[in-house]
Design an enzyme around this catalytic site. Structure first.
Site, PDB file in Angstrom:
ATOM      1  N   ARG A  91       1.399  -2.807  16.196  1.00 31.51           N
ATOM      2  CA  ARG A  91       2.762  -3.314  16.020  1.00 31.51           C
ATOM      3  C   ARG A  91       3.647  -2.883  17.192  1.00 31.51           C
ATOM      4  O   ARG A  91       4.711  -3.437  17.403  1.00 31.51           O
ATOM      5  CB  ARG A  91       3.372  -2.811  14.702  1.00 31.51           C
ATOM      6  CG  ARG A  91       2.693  -3.323  13.447  1.00 31.51           C
ATOM      7  CD  ARG A  91       2.772  -4.837  13.312  1.00 31.51           C
ATOM      8  NE  ARG A  91       4.135  -5.334  13.402  1.00 31.51           N
ATOM      9  CZ  ARG A  91       5.036  -5.334  12.426  1.00 31.51           C
ATOM     10  NH1 ARG A  91       4.708  -4.882  11.238  1.00 31.51           N
ATOM     11  NH2 ARG A  91       6.258  -5.800  12.605  1.00 31.51           N
ATOM     12  N   ARG A  93       4.362  -3.436  20.348  1.00 30.71           N
ATOM     13  CA  ARG A  93       4.026  -4.574  21.212  1.00 30.71           C
ATOM     14  C   ARG A  93       4.142  -4.262  22.681  1.00 30.71           C
ATOM     15  O   ARG A  93       3.512  -4.920  23.503  1.00 30.71           O
ATOM     16  CB  ARG A  93       4.946  -5.760  20.857  1.00 30.71           C
ATOM     17  CG  ARG A  93       4.727  -6.285  19.466  1.00 30.71           C
ATOM     18  CD  ARG A  93       5.942  -7.030  18.951  1.00 30.71           C
ATOM     19  NE  ARG A  93       7.041  -6.107  18.642  1.00 30.71           N
ATOM     20  CZ  ARG A  93       8.237  -6.474  18.219  1.00 30.71           C
ATOM     21  NH1 ARG A  93       8.507  -7.748  18.072  1.00 30.71           N
ATOM     22  NH2 ARG A  93       9.173  -5.584  17.938  1.00 30.71           N
ATOM     23  N   GLN A  99      -9.473  -3.671  21.355  1.00 34.82           N
ATOM     24  CA  GLN A  99      -9.960  -3.044  20.127  1.00 34.82           C
ATOM     25  C   GLN A  99     -11.394  -3.464  19.820  1.00 34.82           C
ATOM     26  O   GLN A  99     -11.804  -4.585  20.132  1.00 34.82           O
ATOM     27  CB  GLN A  99      -9.019  -3.458  18.974  1.00 34.82           C
ATOM     28  CG  GLN A  99      -9.305  -2.759  17.673  1.00 34.82           C
ATOM     29  CD  GLN A  99      -8.180  -2.919  16.656  1.00 34.82           C
ATOM     30  OE1 GLN A  99      -7.207  -3.635  16.906  1.00 34.82           O
ATOM     31  NE2 GLN A  99      -8.308  -2.278  15.522  1.00 34.82           N
ATOM     32  N   SER A 101     -14.539  -4.930  18.206  1.00 39.90           N
ATOM     33  CA  SER A 101     -14.685  -6.171  17.437  1.00 39.90           C
ATOM     34  C   SER A 101     -15.595  -5.935  16.234  1.00 39.90           C
ATOM     35  O   SER A 101     -16.591  -5.223  16.328  1.00 39.90           O
ATOM     36  CB  SER A 101     -15.299  -7.250  18.331  1.00 39.90           C
ATOM     37  OG  SER A 101     -15.589  -8.381  17.549  1.00 39.90           O
ATOM     38  N   ARG A 103     -16.782  -8.657  14.823  1.00 41.99           N
ATOM     39  CA  ARG A 103     -17.514  -9.932  14.782  1.00 41.99           C
ATOM     40  C   ARG A 103     -18.986  -9.703  15.090  1.00 41.99           C
ATOM     41  O   ARG A 103     -19.812 -10.597  14.908  1.00 41.99           O
ATOM     42  CB  ARG A 103     -16.935 -10.921  15.796  1.00 41.99           C
ATOM     43  CG  ARG A 103     -15.493 -11.239  15.530  1.00 41.99           C
ATOM     44  CD  ARG A 103     -15.078 -12.496  16.214  1.00 41.99           C
ATOM     45  NE  ARG A 103     -15.628 -13.669  15.539  1.00 41.99           N
ATOM     46  CZ  ARG A 103     -15.510 -14.903  16.007  1.00 41.99           C
ATOM     47  NH1 ARG A 103     -14.891 -15.116  17.132  1.00 41.99           N
ATOM     48  NH2 ARG A 103     -16.036 -15.907  15.354  1.00 41.99           N
ATOM     49  N   ARG A 179       6.883   7.426  15.464  1.00 43.17           N
ATOM     50  CA  ARG A 179       5.641   7.830  14.777  1.00 43.17           C
ATOM     51  C   ARG A 179       5.354   9.323  14.791  1.00 43.17           C
ATOM     52  O   ARG A 179       4.517   9.789  14.012  1.00 43.17           O
ATOM     53  CB  ARG A 179       4.438   7.111  15.405  1.00 43.17           C
ATOM     54  CG  ARG A 179       4.569   5.599  15.436  1.00 43.17           C
ATOM     55  CD  ARG A 179       4.619   4.994  14.063  1.00 43.17           C
ATOM     56  NE  ARG A 179       4.593   3.535  14.134  1.00 43.17           N
ATOM     57  CZ  ARG A 179       4.537   2.746  13.067  1.00 43.17           C
ATOM     58  NH1 ARG A 179       4.497   3.251  11.852  1.00 43.17           N
ATOM     59  NH2 ARG A 179       4.538   1.436  13.208  1.00 43.17           N
TER      60      ARG A 179
HETATM   61  C1  FAD Z   1       8.237   4.631   9.120  1.00 42.56           C
HETATM   62  C2  FAD Z   1       7.936   3.195   9.478  1.00 42.56           C
HETATM   63  C3  FAD Z   1       7.760   2.239   8.498  1.00 42.56           C
HETATM   64  C4  FAD Z   1       7.500   0.900   8.834  1.00 42.56           C
HETATM   65  N1  FAD Z   1       7.324  -0.032   7.844  1.00 42.56           N
HETATM   66  C5  FAD Z   1       7.101  -1.331   8.158  1.00 42.56           C
HETATM   67  C6  FAD Z   1       6.930  -2.326   7.148  1.00 42.56           C
HETATM   68  O1  FAD Z   1       6.989  -2.039   5.950  1.00 42.56           O
HETATM   69  N2  FAD Z   1       6.684  -3.607   7.522  1.00 42.56           N
HETATM   70  C7  FAD Z   1       6.639  -3.982   8.841  1.00 42.56           C
HETATM   71  O2  FAD Z   1       6.449  -5.160   9.135  1.00 42.56           O
HETATM   72  N3  FAD Z   1       6.758  -3.047   9.820  1.00 42.56           N
HETATM   73  C8  FAD Z   1       6.997  -1.748   9.521  1.00 42.56           C
HETATM   74  N4  FAD Z   1       7.109  -0.826  10.516  1.00 42.56           N
HETATM   75  C9  FAD Z   1       6.897  -1.253  11.907  1.00 42.56           C
HETATM   76  C10 FAD Z   1       8.209  -1.396  12.676  1.00 42.56           C
HETATM   77  O3  FAD Z   1       9.044  -2.364  12.105  1.00 42.56           O
HETATM   78  C11 FAD Z   1       7.908  -1.795  14.142  1.00 42.56           C
HETATM   79  O4  FAD Z   1       7.270  -3.058  14.159  1.00 42.56           O
HETATM   80  C12 FAD Z   1       6.987  -0.820  14.841  1.00 42.56           C
HETATM   81  O5  FAD Z   1       7.366   0.500  14.568  1.00 42.56           O
HETATM   82  C13 FAD Z   1       7.036  -1.075  16.360  1.00 42.56           C
HETATM   83  O6  FAD Z   1       8.300  -0.669  16.824  1.00 42.56           O
HETATM   84  P1  FAD Z   1       9.048  -1.441  17.993  1.00 42.56           P
HETATM   85  O7  FAD Z   1       9.277  -2.865  17.639  1.00 42.56           O
HETATM   86  O8  FAD Z   1      10.258  -0.619  18.339  1.00 42.56           O
HETATM   87  O9  FAD Z   1       7.985  -1.290  19.199  1.00 42.56           O
HETATM   88  P2  FAD Z   1       7.559  -2.370  20.291  1.00 42.56           P
HETATM   89  O10 FAD Z   1       6.989  -3.573  19.671  1.00 42.56           O
HETATM   90  O11 FAD Z   1       6.699  -1.611  21.250  1.00 42.56           O
HETATM   91  O12 FAD Z   1       8.902  -2.790  20.965  1.00 42.56           O
HETATM   92  C14 FAD Z   1       9.605  -1.839  21.784  1.00 42.56           C
HETATM   93  C15 FAD Z   1      11.053  -2.256  21.864  1.00 42.56           C
HETATM   94  O13 FAD Z   1      11.139  -3.498  22.565  1.00 42.56           O
HETATM   95  C16 FAD Z   1      12.172  -4.288  21.978  1.00 42.56           C
HETATM   96  N5  FAD Z   1      11.559  -5.510  21.454  1.00 42.56           N
HETATM   97  C17 FAD Z   1      10.244  -5.786  21.304  1.00 42.56           C
HETATM   98  N6  FAD Z   1      10.071  -7.021  20.821  1.00 42.56           N
HETATM   99  C18 FAD Z   1      11.305  -7.539  20.643  1.00 42.56           C
HETATM  100  C19 FAD Z   1      11.792  -8.764  20.162  1.00 42.56           C
HETATM  101  N7  FAD Z   1      10.990  -9.746  19.746  1.00 42.56           N
HETATM  102  N8  FAD Z   1      13.131  -8.956  20.131  1.00 42.56           N
HETATM  103  C20 FAD Z   1      13.980  -8.014  20.536  1.00 42.56           C
HETATM  104  N9  FAD Z   1      13.584  -6.787  20.987  1.00 42.56           N
HETATM  105  C21 FAD Z   1      12.274  -6.562  21.039  1.00 42.56           C
HETATM  106  C22 FAD Z   1      12.824  -3.441  20.902  1.00 42.56           C
HETATM  107  O14 FAD Z   1      13.899  -2.727  21.472  1.00 42.56           O
HETATM  108  C23 FAD Z   1      11.733  -2.479  20.515  1.00 42.56           C
HETATM  109  O15 FAD Z   1      12.215  -1.263  19.956  1.00 42.56           O
HETATM  110  C24 FAD Z   1       7.390   0.504  10.204  1.00 42.56           C
HETATM  111  C25 FAD Z   1       7.556   1.496  11.196  1.00 42.56           C
HETATM  112  C26 FAD Z   1       7.825   2.815  10.853  1.00 42.56           C
HETATM  113  C27 FAD Z   1       7.993   3.843  11.951  1.00 42.56           C
END
Ligand code: FAD
Length: 214
Positions: A91, A93, A99, A101, A103, A179
């Site tokens: 998640r 990104r 990763q 596979s 498959r 995390r």
């Molecule tokens: C305690 C905890 C509980 C969680 N529970 C859930 C859950 O129940 N369900 C769920 O789906 N996820 C959950 N997550 C995942 C969370 O929502 C994030 O997807 C994940 O932590 C990645 O964080 P990030 O988007 O900041 O990181 P990255 O994807 O690495 O992104 C880094 C930064 O880039 C920017 N960015 C990236 N993409 C975009 C975009 N499209 N638009 C605007 N800015 C962007 C943002 O500033 C972001 O902080 C959880 C996370 C934590 C820590």
């Protein structure tokens, strides 16, 4: 198991061969930051930057919130964890992943699953039997002649997976912030802590100290 005989969280974190940012990379990142401030051309100031100067300049950039400079510093890790945790990992990104596979048909044993350390000693056999049932189910559908793409759907989320992650220092700060500190799932929390321990050993914790990691 650790030396006290208690089970530990069985995630694995290692540097890849070129995963540790080099001193030159720190210098280059600092030089990139200086490009934004200097009037002289790059070639005139870059030779004056040594590692200590680079580190203190980068620490200053962090304080000022000029974090895009940190994108020039890149880390690469080999990680091993369950699929539950790997789903959370990817998640994040702003990183690159490759990763394992599923498959490919695999000769699975109970070792190929992450056992949570919370499972009590008296329940361990029961837990392992459940893992064995998962493996038996996977094998059953392969033996019936189904493709591995079908059989792998019988696998549970505690199946172990490996991945290589490449991530820059800016994104890693965000990863640690989410995390390594908060009430994250115990496996990904442990992955983050292990990464930070490796980073500390290499004298690179100055990039993350302000985050207040545990
Ligand atoms: C305690 C905890 C509980 C969680 N529970 C859930 C859950 O129940 N369900 C769920 O789906 N996820 C959950 N997550 C995942 C969370 O929502 C994030 O997807 C994940 O932590 C990645 O964080 P990030 O988007 O900041 O990181 P990255 O994807 O690495 O992104 C880094 C930064 O880039 C920017 N960015 C990236 N993409 C975009 C975009 N499209 N638009 C605007 N800015 C962007 C943002 O500033 C972001 O902080 C959880 C996370 C934590 C820590």
């Amino acid at each position: 198991m650790n030396s006290q005989g208690t089970r530990t969280i069985d995630v694995r974190v290692e540097w890849t061969k070129s995963g540790i940012p080099t001193e030159q990379m720190l210098i280059d990142a600092a030089a990139a930051g200086l490009v934004s401030r200097k009037d002289e051309p790059y070639s005139e100031f870059v030779e004056d930057i040594d590692t200590d100067r680079a580190k203190s300049f980068l620490a200053k950039m962090i304080k000022l919130g000029h974090e895009s400079v940190l994108e020039h510093i890149v880390f690469q890790f080999w990680l091993g964890m369950s699929r539950v945790a790997s789903h959370q990992q990817v998640r994040h990104r702003m990183a690159s992943y490759t990763q394992m596979s599923l498959r490919q048909e695999r000769n699975l044993t109970t070792e190929a699953f992450v056992v949570p350390p919370q499972i009590k000693e008296e329940d361990l056999e029961d837990w392992l039997q459940d893992i064995q049932s998962t493996i038996d189910s996977y094998r059953k559908w392969l033996d019936k002649g189904y493709d591995v793409d079908v059989a792998r759907r019988r696998l549970t989320q505690d199946a172990r997976t490996d991945m290589v992650m490449t991530i820059n220092a800016r994104s890693l700060r965000n990863f640690f912030d989410l995390r390594a500190k908060h009430d994250a799932d115990f496996e990904i929390h442990e992955v983050a802590k292990k990464m930070y321990t490796l980073i500390k050993k290499e004298g690179l914790s100055f990039l993350f100290e302000d985050i207040g990691l545990e």
